[in-house]
Design an enzyme around this catalytic site. Structure first.
Site, PDB file in Angstrom:
ATOM      1  N   GLY A 146      30.966  25.707 -39.678  1.00  0.00           N
ATOM      2  CA  GLY A 146      31.417  25.569 -38.313  1.00  0.00           C
ATOM      3  C   GLY A 146      33.044  26.147 -38.375  1.00  0.00           C
ATOM      4  CB  SER A 147      34.788  28.365 -38.605  1.00  0.00           C
ATOM      5  OG  SER A 147      33.889  29.190 -38.735  1.00  0.00           O
TER       6      SER A 147
END
Length: 206
Positions: free
Chosen positions: A172-173
């Site tokens: 996640g980013s």
């Protein structure tokens, strides 16, 4: 699968085999599911990179959360495209233009939600500047609330081809792309993009 994912897949697989040997079937099934998810997360699909002249391609897979001027109303303001990567997106980062990496800067920081406007200032991040033949762009790998590891396989002075893999962010980013104002944006907020394949913008003809 990208090589950085091997430990994340291998460890739960070994745990699953041990659980099977000991007769703990529920644990074995759980570990196998975890290994399968990790193999899916660290996937590294081939992409057909467009060959049109004067284009900038997406540096990541995900959803566009911002597309426009960094400073609204300022004529010569740089353009910013922010791409949010969920845990289900491909997390490989790709070069938006062909050129040389002239600057690279890693900054430790916080782990705010990647969609938070302050994330680009406060979160852990790695910034690259890529100088091409006709323009220079900036690319930021920004860690999110789940991400705890930014990976970059390149260094200052390296040449990158259009759409070439240069790193990844785990779990996640967000990836930001900063471009000069002479670029015509071809994406909008809410649009889904694919790293190395979706054309983000095109250099405006003078």
């Amino acid at each position: 699968m990208v090589r950085d994912g091997i430990p994340y897949v291998g460890v739960p697989l070994v745990c699953a085999l041990i659980a099977l040997w000991l007769g703990y079937w529920p644990v074995a099934v759980l570990m196998l599911l975890l290994a399968a998810f990790m193999a899916y997360f660290f996937r590294d699909p081939e992409r057909t990179v467009p060959s049109d002249p004067g284009i900038i391609v997406s540096p990541a897979d995900g959803r566009v959360t911002r597309a426009g001027q960094m400073t609204e109303g300022e004529v010569n303001s740089p353009l910013l495209v922010s791409i949010f990567l969920s845990p289900f997106d491909v997390h490989i980062n790709r070069a938006p233009i062909a050129g040389q990496i002239t600057e690279m800067s890693y900054t430790e920081g916080r782990f705010l939600m990647a969609t938070n406007e302050k994330a680009s200032l406060l979160n852990e991040q790695n910034s690259l500047t890529i100088a091409g033949e006709t323009l220079t762009v900036g690319c930021k790998q920004i860690a999110g609330i789940l991400a705890r590891r930014i990976v970059c396989w390149k260094k200052v002075g390296d040449q990158v081809a259009l759409g070439e893999r240069f790193g990844m962010i785990k779990f996640g980013s967000r990836t930001d792309l900063i471009m000069p104002p002479e670029v015509d944006l071809l994406v909008h907020k809410g649009m889904r993009v694919r790293g190395g394949a979706t054309i983000i913008g095109r250099i405006r003809q003078q």
